[in-house]
Design a protein around this motif. Sequence first.
Motif, PDB file in Angstrom:
ATOM      1  N   ARG A 105      12.236  23.743  11.803  1.00 53.48           N
ATOM      2  CA  ARG A 105      10.895  23.157  11.891  1.00 53.48           C
ATOM      3  C   ARG A 105      10.673  22.182  10.739  1.00 53.48           C
ATOM      4  O   ARG A 105      11.319  22.268   9.706  1.00 53.48           O
ATOM      5  N   TRP A 106       9.762  21.248  10.948  1.00 60.67           N
ATOM      6  CA  TRP A 106       9.388  20.322   9.882  1.00 60.67           C
ATOM      7  C   TRP A 106       8.507  21.088   8.900  1.00 60.67           C
ATOM      8  O   TRP A 106       7.569  21.762   9.295  1.00 60.67           O
ATOM      9  N   ALA A 129       0.830  -1.208   0.000  1.00 59.96           N
ATOM     10  CA  ALA A 129       0.000   0.000   0.000  1.00 59.96           C
ATOM     11  C   ALA A 129       0.864   1.258   0.000  1.00 59.96           C
ATOM     12  O   ALA A 129       0.382   2.347  -0.305  1.00 59.96           O
ATOM     13  N   VAL A 130       2.142   1.110   0.331  1.00 67.23           N
ATOM     14  CA  VAL A 130       3.072   2.245   0.336  1.00 67.23           C
ATOM     15  C   VAL A 130       3.620   2.392  -1.076  1.00 67.23           C
ATOM     16  O   VAL A 130       4.392   1.556  -1.543  1.00 67.23           O
ATOM     17  N   VAL A 131       3.181   3.448  -1.761  1.00 64.73           N
ATOM     18  CA  VAL A 131       3.541   3.635  -3.168  1.00 64.73           C
ATOM     19  C   VAL A 131       4.774   4.515  -3.349  1.00 64.73           C
ATOM     20  O   VAL A 131       5.318   4.601  -4.450  1.00 64.73           O
ATOM     21  N   ASP A 132       5.209   5.164  -2.281  1.00 65.85           N
ATOM     22  CA  ASP A 132       6.416   5.979  -2.342  1.00 65.85           C
ATOM     23  C   ASP A 132       6.908   6.224  -0.919  1.00 65.85           C
ATOM     24  O   ASP A 132       6.114   6.197   0.031  1.00 65.85           O
ATOM     25  N   VAL A 133       8.187   6.445  -0.794  1.00 63.05           N
ATOM     26  CA  VAL A 133       8.796   6.811   0.486  1.00 63.05           C
ATOM     27  C   VAL A 133       9.652   8.031   0.211  1.00 63.05           C
ATOM     28  O   VAL A 133      10.532   7.997  -0.652  1.00 63.05           O
ATOM     29  N   ARG A 134       9.349   9.118   0.918  1.00 67.85           N
ATOM     30  CA  ARG A 134      10.058  10.379   0.695  1.00 67.85           C
ATOM     31  C   ARG A 134      10.845  10.770   1.934  1.00 67.85           C
ATOM     32  O   ARG A 134      10.327  10.685   3.056  1.00 67.85           O
ATOM     33  N   PRO A 135      12.077  11.230   1.748  1.00 67.03           N
ATOM     34  CA  PRO A 135      12.800  11.758   2.910  1.00 67.03           C
ATOM     35  C   PRO A 135      12.052  12.978   3.447  1.00 67.03           C
ATOM     36  O   PRO A 135      11.449  13.726   2.670  1.00 67.03           O
ATOM     37  N   TYR A 136      12.080  13.153   4.734  1.00 73.18           N
ATOM     38  CA  TYR A 136      11.420  14.315   5.354  1.00 73.18           C
ATOM     39  C   TYR A 136      12.449  14.981   6.246  1.00 73.18           C
ATOM     40  O   TYR A 136      12.878  14.413   7.251  1.00 73.18           O
ATOM     41  N   GLU A 137      12.866  16.167   5.838  1.00 70.89           N
ATOM     42  CA  GLU A 137      13.944  16.857   6.535  1.00 70.89           C
ATOM     43  C   GLU A 137      13.481  18.211   7.040  1.00 70.89           C
ATOM     44  O   GLU A 137      12.619  18.857   6.442  1.00 70.89           O
ATOM     45  N   ARG A 138      14.092  18.637   8.116  1.00 73.15           N
ATOM     46  CA  ARG A 138      13.771  19.941   8.700  1.00 73.15           C
ATOM     47  C   ARG A 138      14.136  21.062   7.734  1.00 73.15           C
ATOM     48  O   ARG A 138      15.076  20.962   6.959  1.00 73.15           O
TER      49      ARG A 138
END
Length: 122
Positions: A112-113, A98-107
């Motif tokens: 702040r996010w 069900a996970v179609v993409d994984v994206r890095p998430y950086e401050r």
Amino acid sequence: MALILHIAFVEQWEAAHRAGSYRMSTRGKSLDDGATFIHASRPEQVSLVANFVYADATEPLCLLVIDTERLVSALCDEDLDGIGMSFPHIYGPLNLDAVVDVRPYERGADGRWPDVTAQALS
């Protein structure tokens, strides 16, 4: 295709691949520890959640982009805290397909996010 997001520690997402499913509810809580659902967000809710729950996190984060039509577990949109905003909750394990993409998430530069837009996901 409706997309929702889940904020995950990179290490926990990698562990899910070895285990065959993702079971973390939110930071420090999993379905194995008694949590009843996996917290998710719509794009416009991600930074709100990240800056509240992960404000002091130092480990790398990623965003799991989830296609709701591929979910095996039930999905409910709920305002459980009575704050006037509902969030998507996945009641059971998150199946990896069900996970179609994984994206890095950086401050951001301000520490702040950052906000996430629906357009950024397309």
